[in-house]
Design a protein around this motif. Structure first.
Motif, PDB file in Angstrom:
ATOM      1  N   LYS A   1       8.249   8.809   2.718  1.00  0.00           N
ATOM      2  CA  LYS A   1       9.440   9.363   3.372  1.00  0.00           C
ATOM      3  C   LYS A   1      10.645   8.473   3.141  1.00  0.00           C
ATOM      4  CE  LYS A   1       7.338  11.622   7.383  1.00  0.00           C
ATOM      5  NZ  LYS A   1       6.495  10.764   8.220  1.00  0.00           N
ATOM      6  N   GLY A   2      10.360   7.149   2.997  1.00  0.00           N
ATOM      7  CA  GLY A   2      11.445   6.176   2.876  1.00  0.00           C
ATOM      8  C   GLY A   2      12.407   6.526   1.757  1.00  0.00           C
ATOM      9  N   ARG A   3      11.848   6.922   0.614  1.00  0.00           N
ATOM     10  CA  ARG A   3      12.699   7.180  -0.566  1.00  0.00           C
ATOM     11  C   ARG A   3      13.597   8.394  -0.353  1.00  0.00           C
ATOM     12  NH1 ARG A   3       7.828   7.834  -4.653  1.00  0.00           N
ATOM     13  NH2 ARG A   3       7.147   6.106  -3.340  1.00  0.00           N
TER      14      ARG A   3
ATOM     15  N   VAL B   1       9.190  -3.172   4.201  1.00  0.00           N
ATOM     16  CA  VAL B   1      10.359  -3.926   3.753  1.00  0.00           C
ATOM     17  C   VAL B   1      11.095  -3.184   2.653  1.00  0.00           C
ATOM     18  CG1 VAL B   1       8.890  -5.428   2.318  1.00  0.00           C
ATOM     19  CG2 VAL B   1      11.187  -6.147   2.855  1.00  0.00           C
TER      20      VAL B   1
ATOM     21  N   THR C   1      10.529   1.805   1.244  1.00  0.00           N
ATOM     22  CA  THR C   1      10.023   0.587   1.892  1.00  0.00           C
ATOM     23  C   THR C   1       8.624   0.275   1.384  1.00  0.00           C
ATOM     24  OG1 THR C   1       9.189   1.926   3.722  1.00  0.00           O
ATOM     25  CG2 THR C   1      11.333   0.856   4.031  1.00  0.00           C
ATOM     26  N   ALA C   2       8.435  -0.951   0.951  1.00  0.00           N
ATOM     27  CA  ALA C   2       7.103  -1.426   0.560  1.00  0.00           C
ATOM     28  C   ALA C   2       6.325  -1.678   1.844  1.00  0.00           C
ATOM     29  CB  ALA C   2       7.238  -2.699  -0.259  1.00  0.00           C
ATOM     30  N   ASN C   3       5.155  -1.058   1.960  1.00  0.00           N
ATOM     31  CA  ASN C   3       4.373  -1.155   3.197  1.00  0.00           C
ATOM     32  C   ASN C   3       3.208  -2.127   3.034  1.00  0.00           C
ATOM     33  OD1 ASN C   3       6.030   1.013   3.631  1.00  0.00           O
ATOM     34  ND2 ASN C   3       4.425   2.488   4.082  1.00  0.00           N
TER      35      ASN C   3
ATOM     36  N   VAL D   1       0.846  -1.203   0.000  1.00  0.00           N
ATOM     37  CA  VAL D   1       0.000   0.000   0.000  1.00  0.00           C
ATOM     38  C   VAL D   1       0.884   1.258   0.000  1.00  0.00           C
ATOM     39  CG1 VAL D   1      -1.893  -1.125   1.234  1.00  0.00           C
ATOM     40  CG2 VAL D   1      -0.104   0.027   2.541  1.00  0.00           C
TER      41      VAL D   1
ATOM     42  N   PHE E   1      15.987   4.703   1.478  1.00  0.00           N
ATOM     43  CA  PHE E   1      15.431   3.390   1.817  1.00  0.00           C
ATOM     44  C   PHE E   1      13.934   3.331   1.534  1.00  0.00           C
ATOM     45  CE2 PHE E   1      19.296   3.250   4.333  1.00  0.00           C
ATOM     46  CZ  PHE E   1      19.760   1.977   3.994  1.00  0.00           C
TER      47      PHE E   1
ATOM     48  N   PHE F   1      16.890  -3.687  -5.838  1.00  0.00           N
ATOM     49  CA  PHE F   1      15.611  -3.638  -6.550  1.00  0.00           C
ATOM     50  C   PHE F   1      15.230  -2.181  -6.744  1.00  0.00           C
ATOM     51  CE2 PHE F   1      11.047  -2.990  -6.502  1.00  0.00           C
ATOM     52  CZ  PHE F   1      10.623  -3.857  -7.497  1.00  0.00           C
ATOM     53  N   ASN F   2      14.677  -1.890  -7.890  1.00  0.00           N
ATOM     54  CA  ASN F   2      14.265  -0.534  -8.168  1.00  0.00           C
ATOM     55  C   ASN F   2      13.049  -0.608  -9.085  1.00  0.00           C
ATOM     56  OD1 ASN F   2      14.107   2.138  -8.623  1.00  0.00           O
ATOM     57  ND2 ASN F   2      16.244   2.399  -9.287  1.00  0.00           N
TER      58      ASN F   2
ATOM     59  N   SER G   1       8.323  -0.276  -9.069  1.00  0.00           N
ATOM     60  CA  SER G   1       7.135  -0.008  -8.264  1.00  0.00           C
ATOM     61  C   SER G   1       6.526  -1.330  -7.781  1.00  0.00           C
ATOM     62  CB  SER G   1       6.103   0.751  -9.087  1.00  0.00           C
ATOM     63  OG  SER G   1       4.917   0.844  -8.330  1.00  0.00           O
ATOM     64  N   LEU G   2       6.131  -1.343  -6.522  1.00  0.00           N
ATOM     65  CA  LEU G   2       5.503  -2.554  -5.961  1.00  0.00           C
ATOM     66  C   LEU G   2       4.059  -2.285  -5.545  1.00  0.00           C
ATOM     67  CD1 LEU G   2       8.466  -3.641  -3.654  1.00  0.00           C
ATOM     68  CD2 LEU G   2       7.742  -4.788  -5.732  1.00  0.00           C
TER      69      LEU G   2
ATOM     70  N   LEU H   1      13.804  -3.747  -0.177  1.00  0.00           N
ATOM     71  CA  LEU H   1      14.423  -4.836  -0.946  1.00  0.00           C
ATOM     72  C   LEU H   1      15.802  -4.395  -1.430  1.00  0.00           C
ATOM     73  CD1 LEU H   1      11.414  -5.646  -0.960  1.00  0.00           C
ATOM     74  CD2 LEU H   1      11.664  -6.285  -3.353  1.00  0.00           C
TER      75      LEU H   1
ATOM     76  N   GLY I   1       2.414   4.691   1.463  1.00  0.00           N
ATOM     77  CA  GLY I   1       2.712   5.211   2.801  1.00  0.00           C
ATOM     78  C   GLY I   1       2.946   6.698   2.743  1.00  0.00           C
ATOM     79  N   ASP I   2       3.881   7.178   3.563  1.00  0.00           N
ATOM     80  CA  ASP I   2       4.121   8.628   3.653  1.00  0.00           C
ATOM     81  C   ASP I   2       5.148   9.132   2.639  1.00  0.00           C
ATOM     82  OD1 ASP I   2       2.445   8.482   5.819  1.00  0.00           O
ATOM     83  OD2 ASP I   2       4.095   8.239   7.246  1.00  0.00           O
TER      84      ASP I   2
END
Ligand SMILES: Cc1cc2nc3c(=O)[nH]c(=O)nc-3n(C[C@H](O)[C@H](O)[C@H](O)COP(=O)(O)O)c2cc1C
Ligand SMILES: Nc1ncnc2c1ncn2[C@@H]1O[C@H](COP(=O)(O)OP(=O)(O)O)[C@@H](O)[C@H]1O
Length: 307
Positions: free
Chosen positions: A200-202, A256, A208-210, A195, A206, A261-262, A264-265, A258, A197-198
């Motif tokens: 912010k990870g990128r 998570v 993160t797939a939520n 789903v 980092f 890996f680059n 879209s999930l 990965l 998220g915010d």
């Protein structure tokens, strides 16, 4: 496998079955032994092998704050029972009204009249009906009267320990994934759809797939080295299961990252296998401090995954 969702979906043609009743949380090797007996008996008697589960589980209705975390959600249970060769899954909606019916009515009205049970397999500590008044002996008596046989399951042991959902939850809680896998008969996994998220990870390198965790109630918490299945491909990565106190998160998420890996999930189903626990989640003084820790976690995960 046929899924019967709710008692109102039982039809006259569902009469006649070899039945077992239980939670089957995790569908572990103890459950698998019981189910293989049920299936063998069902084939012998030319009747459908039927499993009755309660959804939600009784503790989740009576004591939601203290209900144990689920090892498997209903969807995973369905898949595993189907793969083992169960013919029917009857999923009974458990609520206070259902729980208030007498033990006699549970046996007579439901098991005998509606399901036409011919062979019943339950644990010898199985209790049912209002006030938990029904027990194994009462089932034996009812069986003599109403023409069905009752068998009890024996505990399935491993290294002289009883395999149980509780023992598996304890192994998962301390990060002993090898022991959990031995008891489950397969590696423990968390499944879900990615789903938004915010975002912010990128910004800290980092992404993160939520994945939302079902019922905010999971048997694993903290930071892990993981293997991740996406689209029939396996990746390695680092994951956090928690509520993200540093960014004032609230509901429990699996996040998570990965390695190598680059892409879209979003919207994709992923399956995450924890391999080693690295640490507990904690609140950092700043997002910058969290970023530095995630870099260390990623390095530690890469090492843990090569061992
Ligand atoms: C390996 C890893 C460890 C994490 N550890 C923590 C932690 O200890 N405490 C915390 O508040 N958040 C932790 N997080 C969650 C981050 O706060 C989160 O990934 C970040 O806010 C990005 O969120 P977003 O994906 O919604 O953009 C961790 C995330 C990862 C990938
Ligand atoms: N290496 C990776 N690991 C995880 N997700 C990745 C990776 N590379 C790209 N992505 C994509 O980026 C998204 C996560 O980015 P992020 O900034 O954390 O946004 P969100 O807050 O929506 O999760 C994932 O859902 C996925 O679609």
């Amino acid at each position: 496998m046929e899924l019967i969702r709710g008692l109102h979906n039982i039809r006259p043609h569902h009469q006649g079955c070899v039945l077992t009743i239980g939670k089957f949380d995790g569908v572990h090797r103890g459950h698998q032994a019981v189910l293989s007996n049920v299936i063998r008996k069902a084939r012998e008697m030319a009747l459908p092998a039927t499993v009755m589960v309660f959804e939600p589980q009784p503790e989740e209705v009576f004591n939601p704050e203290h209900a144990p975390a689920r090892i498997s959600v209903l969807r995973d249970k369905y898949e595993m029972l189907r793969a083992l060769g169960v013919d029917r899954l009857l999923c009974v909606r458990f609520n206070r009204q259902f729980a208030s019916q007498s033990a006699q009515s549970f046996v007579h009205d439901l098991l005998v009249e509606r399901l036409g049970v011919k062979f019943l397999v339950v644990g010898d500590d199985f209790r049912f009906g209002k006030g938990r008044q029904g027990d194994f002996n009462m089932l034996l008596e009812a069986g003599k009267r109403d023409g069905f046989a009752v068998a009890s399951t024996r505990s399935f042991r491993m290294h002289n320990c009883r395999i149980s959902s509780t023992a598996i939850r304890e192994a998962l809680d301390v990060g002993d994934f090898a022991l959990a896998e031995e008891m489950l008969g397969r590696p423990f996994a968390v499944r879900g759809k990615v789903v938004h998220g915010d975002k912010k990870g990128r910004t800290i390198g980092f992404p993160t797939a939520n994945v939302f965790m079902n019922r905010c109630n999971t048997p694993v918490h903290g930071v892990f080295a993981v293997r991740v299945g996406v689209n029939k491909q396996m990746y390695q990565g680092v994951a956090n299961v928690g509520s993200r106190p540093t960014v004032s998160g609230s509901r429990t998420l699996l996040e998570v990252h990965l390695f190598d890996f680059n892409g879209s999930l979003y919207g994709q189903p992923i399956v995450v296998y924890p391999v080693a626990k690295l640490r507990d989640e904690k609140k950092f003084a700043s997002f910058e401090a969290l970023k530095e820790q995630i870099q260390l976690d990623a390095d530690a995960a890469r090492i843990a995954l090569t061992i």
